[in-house]
Write a protein that holds these residues in place. Structure first.
Motif, PDB file in Angstrom:
ATOM      1  N   TRP A 188      -3.260 -10.652  -1.325  1.00 17.11           N
ATOM      2  CA  TRP A 188      -2.548 -11.618  -1.650  1.00 17.11           C
ATOM      3  C   TRP A 188      -3.348 -12.162  -3.026  1.00 17.11           C
ATOM      4  N   ILE A 189      -4.102 -11.681  -3.247  1.00 17.88           N
ATOM      5  CA  ILE A 189      -4.689 -11.991  -4.848  1.00 17.88           C
ATOM      6  C   ILE A 189      -3.984 -11.069  -5.597  1.00 17.88           C
ATOM      7  N   GLY A 190      -3.763  -9.779  -5.433  1.00 16.87           N
ATOM      8  CA  GLY A 190      -2.938  -8.978  -6.194  1.00 16.87           C
ATOM      9  C   GLY A 190      -3.873  -7.971  -6.758  1.00 16.87           C
ATOM     10  N   LEU A 191      -4.798  -7.372  -5.822  1.00 14.22           N
ATOM     11  CA  LEU A 191      -5.560  -6.385  -6.074  1.00 14.22           C
ATOM     12  C   LEU A 191      -5.324  -4.940  -5.264  1.00 14.22           C
ATOM     13  N   CYS A 192      -4.203  -4.983  -4.632  1.00 13.51           N
ATOM     14  CA  CYS A 192      -3.956  -3.903  -3.850  1.00 13.51           C
ATOM     15  C   CYS A 192      -2.689  -2.777  -4.491  1.00 13.51           C
ATOM     16  N   PRO A 193      -2.738  -1.576  -4.610  1.00 13.49           N
ATOM     17  CA  PRO A 193      -1.571  -0.823  -4.994  1.00 13.49           C
ATOM     18  C   PRO A 193      -0.368  -1.474  -4.614  1.00 13.49           C
ATOM     19  N   GLY A 194       0.837  -1.585  -5.243  1.00 13.75           N
ATOM     20  CA  GLY A 194       2.306  -1.841  -4.771  1.00 13.75           C
ATOM     21  C   GLY A 194       2.648  -0.595  -3.835  1.00 13.75           C
ATOM     22  N   ASN A 195       3.734  -0.925  -3.167  1.00 11.91           N
ATOM     23  CA  ASN A 195       4.356  -0.052  -2.384  1.00 11.91           C
ATOM     24  C   ASN A 195       5.875   0.167  -2.793  1.00 11.91           C
ATOM     25  N   HIS A 196       6.253   1.285  -3.240  1.00  8.01           N
ATOM     26  CA  HIS A 196       7.647   1.293  -3.623  1.00  8.01           C
ATOM     27  C   HIS A 196       8.197   2.794  -3.366  1.00  8.01           C
ATOM     28  N   GLU A 197       8.514   3.064  -2.018  1.00 12.83           N
ATOM     29  CA  GLU A 197       8.952   4.459  -1.746  1.00 12.83           C
ATOM     30  C   GLU A 197      10.549   4.607  -1.613  1.00 12.83           C
ATOM     31  N   SER A 198      10.735   5.491  -1.681  1.00 10.78           N
ATOM     32  CA  SER A 198      12.479   5.775  -1.336  1.00 10.78           C
ATOM     33  C   SER A 198      12.696   7.227  -1.458  1.00 10.78           C
ATOM     34  N   LYS A 239       7.793   5.639  -6.088  1.00 14.63           N
ATOM     35  CA  LYS A 239       8.208   5.325  -7.477  1.00 14.63           C
ATOM     36  C   LYS A 239       7.287   4.585  -8.301  1.00 14.63           C
ATOM     37  N   THR A 240       6.455   3.709  -7.585  1.00 12.44           N
ATOM     38  CA  THR A 240       5.334   3.083  -8.518  1.00 12.44           C
ATOM     39  C   THR A 240       4.448   2.535  -7.731  1.00 12.44           C
ATOM     40  N   GLY A 241       3.095   2.509  -8.168  1.00 16.22           N
ATOM     41  CA  GLY A 241       1.929   1.692  -7.243  1.00 16.22           C
ATOM     42  C   GLY A 241       1.400   0.638  -8.135  1.00 16.22           C
ATOM     43  N   LYS A 242       2.403   0.200  -8.836  1.00 16.44           N
ATOM     44  CA  LYS A 242       2.059  -1.368  -9.605  1.00 16.44           C
ATOM     45  C   LYS A 242       1.865  -2.551  -8.759  1.00 16.44           C
ATOM     46  N   HIS A 255     -11.156  -4.806  -5.940  1.00 13.05           N
ATOM     47  CA  HIS A 255     -10.707  -4.818  -4.597  1.00 13.05           C
ATOM     48  C   HIS A 255     -11.888  -4.746  -3.590  1.00 13.05           C
ATOM     49  N   THR A 256     -12.978  -3.754  -3.761  1.00 14.97           N
ATOM     50  CA  THR A 256     -13.916  -3.621  -3.069  1.00 14.97           C
ATOM     51  C   THR A 256     -14.670  -4.768  -3.104  1.00 14.97           C
ATOM     52  N   LEU A 257     -15.012  -5.570  -3.995  1.00 16.62           N
ATOM     53  CA  LEU A 257     -15.484  -6.853  -4.164  1.00 16.62           C
ATOM     54  C   LEU A 257     -14.880  -7.770  -3.316  1.00 16.62           C
ATOM     55  N   CYS A 258     -13.570  -7.953  -3.170  1.00 20.68           N
ATOM     56  CA  CYS A 258     -12.744  -8.854  -2.470  1.00 20.68           C
ATOM     57  C   CYS A 258     -12.979  -8.373  -1.139  1.00 20.68           C
ATOM     58  N   VAL A 259     -12.922  -7.635  -0.646  1.00 16.13           N
ATOM     59  CA  VAL A 259     -13.102  -7.103   0.797  1.00 16.13           C
ATOM     60  C   VAL A 259     -14.779  -7.504   1.211  1.00 16.13           C
ATOM     61  N   ILE A 260     -15.367  -7.177   0.516  1.00 17.61           N
ATOM     62  CA  ILE A 260     -16.874  -7.625   0.758  1.00 17.61           C
ATOM     63  C   ILE A 260     -16.951  -9.159   0.983  1.00 17.61           C
ATOM     64  N   VAL A 261     -16.361  -9.895   0.056  1.00 22.17           N
ATOM     65  CA  VAL A 261     -16.292 -11.464  -0.019  1.00 22.17           C
ATOM     66  C   VAL A 261     -15.724 -11.522   1.531  1.00 22.17           C
ATOM     67  N   TRP A 262     -14.640 -11.243   1.869  1.00 22.11           N
ATOM     68  CA  TRP A 262     -14.227 -11.397   3.050  1.00 22.11           C
ATOM     69  C   TRP A 262     -14.952 -11.447   4.254  1.00 22.11           C
ATOM     70  N   HIS A 263     -15.730 -10.238   4.182  1.00 25.47           N
ATOM     71  CA  HIS A 263     -16.344  -9.919   5.357  1.00 25.47           C
ATOM     72  C   HIS A 263     -17.732 -10.815   5.400  1.00 25.47           C
ATOM     73  N   LEU A 264     -18.343 -11.245   4.326  1.00 28.60           N
ATOM     74  CA  LEU A 264     -19.402 -12.330   4.276  1.00 28.60           C
ATOM     75  C   LEU A 264     -18.933 -13.548   4.776  1.00 28.60           C
ATOM     76  N   LEU A 265     -17.854 -14.013   4.201  1.00 26.76           N
ATOM     77  CA  LEU A 265     -17.297 -15.404   4.934  1.00 26.76           C
ATOM     78  C   LEU A 265     -16.882 -15.207   6.250  1.00 26.76           C
ATOM     79  N   HIS A 266     -16.259 -14.271   6.538  1.00 30.07           N
ATOM     80  CA  HIS A 266     -15.787 -13.928   8.071  1.00 30.07           C
ATOM     81  C   HIS A 266     -16.802 -13.930   9.065  1.00 30.07           C
ATOM     82  N   ALA A 267     -17.944 -13.185   8.571  1.00 29.59           N
ATOM     83  CA  ALA A 267     -19.075 -12.939   9.596  1.00 29.59           C
ATOM     84  C   ALA A 267     -20.299 -13.908   9.513  1.00 29.59           C
ATOM     85  N   GLY A 268     -20.336 -14.665   8.115  1.00 33.25           N
ATOM     86  CA  GLY A 268     -21.294 -15.609   7.790  1.00 33.25           C
ATOM     87  C   GLY A 268     -22.649 -14.805   7.619  1.00 33.25           C
TER      88      GLY A 268
END
Length: 415
Positions: free
Chosen positions: A288-298, A303-306, A361-374
């Motif tokens: 949602w933030i835009g910190l993941c590689p994109g998926n464009h496969e055919s 094709k790209t991972g932007k 991206h790693t920081l984002c995942v860490i933040v999710w876990h901290l807020l989710h688990a408290g």
């Protein structure tokens, strides 16, 4: 899935509303109306939707123009409102009209093909507006400082070539003295303070330019504007500190993460809140933030991972936090160094950028876990990856690499 559904095509001056309800002989009946975007007209639209028994409403997130419509619908407390990404609901080519767009939204909604975007509650929106405005003010102050440096460069004043900060305490006193009419480089250099006094000979050379009255006027204007922006930033920060008090516990929890301090934690909370039920996992939040590689496969070819755009405000916060985190003696720094080697080395700027985004991206995942688990963050240590390595396997890898280079390897245990 939804018998009484509505789609709204939003513009600045008017909206087009398409309502689809059960029709005769198991068909669907569609009605379309246009309304102005004045709040009284929006209330009339709400009354019409209520009279038709509409339960679900969908509209595109078009800049700032969707907000008055959303507020009018939210006040009624009768509808489930979905604010959708415009890129996900593009109409079929050849049907691009306001009525067609509204009807297409209603059709997608009634069959359950739309997914609403995250819309923070009102108390978070107020904090978010302030944190975003502070970011804009800081950027404008930086631009104004660059304009000031441009004037000094034109006048031949090279203070920023000697001092580490263009507007540090010493540099500010020197510029103020120049504006006041002082032109003697030796006198100006004596205004240096602290460790900068060791560079007085260099400062004397840097302050000998062609500074005139016009340069003084321009510098005065730039300095006044910088002071005004600094005062505004202070006011905004004070208001944020007051409004963020109810979230002090999760904010303190986020500050335990390397690279995330008080301002970054306030910005994160203002953008996503503390309830992680909106995001099923840390990966969803990063996407949602835009910190993941994109998926464009055919045809089996990628094709790209932007990465997608996402939330640009929060993306910049996490990237800045990542730069700070890789300067700490933690697992994040060790991960950054491993990623650098994988992507091409520290001299490769593309590799550096890819590695920093990966750490964000790693920081984002860490933040999710901290807020989710408290829970607070516990670092795994800078030697986390080396602890997991098998020494025997690592030794054999190094021996094999040396042998491939043409060397004969003989090992002896160190004393």
């Amino acid at each position: 899935m939804y018998e009484n559904a509505a789609g709204i095509d939003v513009h600045k001056k008017q909206i087009t509303v398409a309502v689809r309800t059960p029709g005769a002989r198991r068909g669907r009946h569609q009605q379309v109306r246009r309304y102005a975007t004045f709040f009284t007209a929006l209330r009339e639209m709400v009354e019409w939707l209520t009279a038709l028994g509409v339960t679900h409403v969908a509209m595109e997130a078009t800049g700032i123009y969707w907000r008055p419509v959303w507020h009018a619908l939210a006040e009624a407390e009768r509808f489930e409102v979905l604010v959708c990404n415009a890129a996900h609901v593009k109409n079929v080519p050849g049907r691009k009209t306001d009525v067609g767009d509204a009807a297409w939204l209603a059709q997608l909604l009634e069959v359950g093909l739309l997914r609403g975007s995250f819309t923070p509650p009102e108390h978070l929106v107020a904090i978010r507006d302030l944190t975003r405005y502070r970011s804009s003010l800081v950027q404008e102050r930086t631009r104004e400082t660059q304009r000031l440096c441009k004037v000094l460069e034109d006048a031949g004043i090279k203070v920023d070539s000697v001092a580490s900060e263009s507007l540090g305490v010493s540099a500010r006193h020197m510029i103020e003295a120049l504006v006041s009419g002082e032109r003697d480089p030796a006198v100006l250099a004596e205004l240096a303070r602290g460790r900068l006094r060791k560079k007085i000979p260099d400062l004397t050379l840097a302050l000998g330019g062609r500074f005139n009255a016009h340069h003084g006027l321009m510098c005065r204007l730039h300095l006044d504007h910088i002071d005004h922006l600094a005062a505004a930033i202070g006011r905004v920060e004070a208001q944020v500190e007051t409004m963020i008090v109810p979230f002090e516990v999760p904010r303190r929890r986020l500050c335990t993460v390397p690279g995330i301090a008080e301002r970054a934690s306030a910005a994160i909370i203002s953008e996503i809140g503390v309830d992680m039920s909106w995001f099923p996992s840390g990966g969803h939040l990063a996407s949602w933030i835009g910190l993941c590689p994109g998926n464009h496969e055919s045809a089996g070819k990628r094709k790209t991972g932007k990465a997608r755009k996402g939330n640009q405000y929060l993306k910049s916060v996490f990237v800045e936090a990542a730069w700070a985190a890789v300067r700490t003696d933690t697992r994040l720094k060790a991960r950054y160094q491993r990623l650098l080697r994988r992507f091409g080395g520290a001299r490769n700027q593309v590799a550096v950028k890819k590695a920093i985004v990966a750490i964000a991206h790693t920081l984002c995942v860490i933040v999710w876990h901290l807020l989710h688990a408290g829970v607070d963050y516990t670092d795994l240590g800078a030697d986390y990856y080396t602890r997991r390595d098998n020494p025997e396997i690592r030794k054999n890898q190094l021996i094999r690499q040396l042998q491939e280079l043409g060397y004969t390897v003989e090992l002896a245990l160190a004393a």
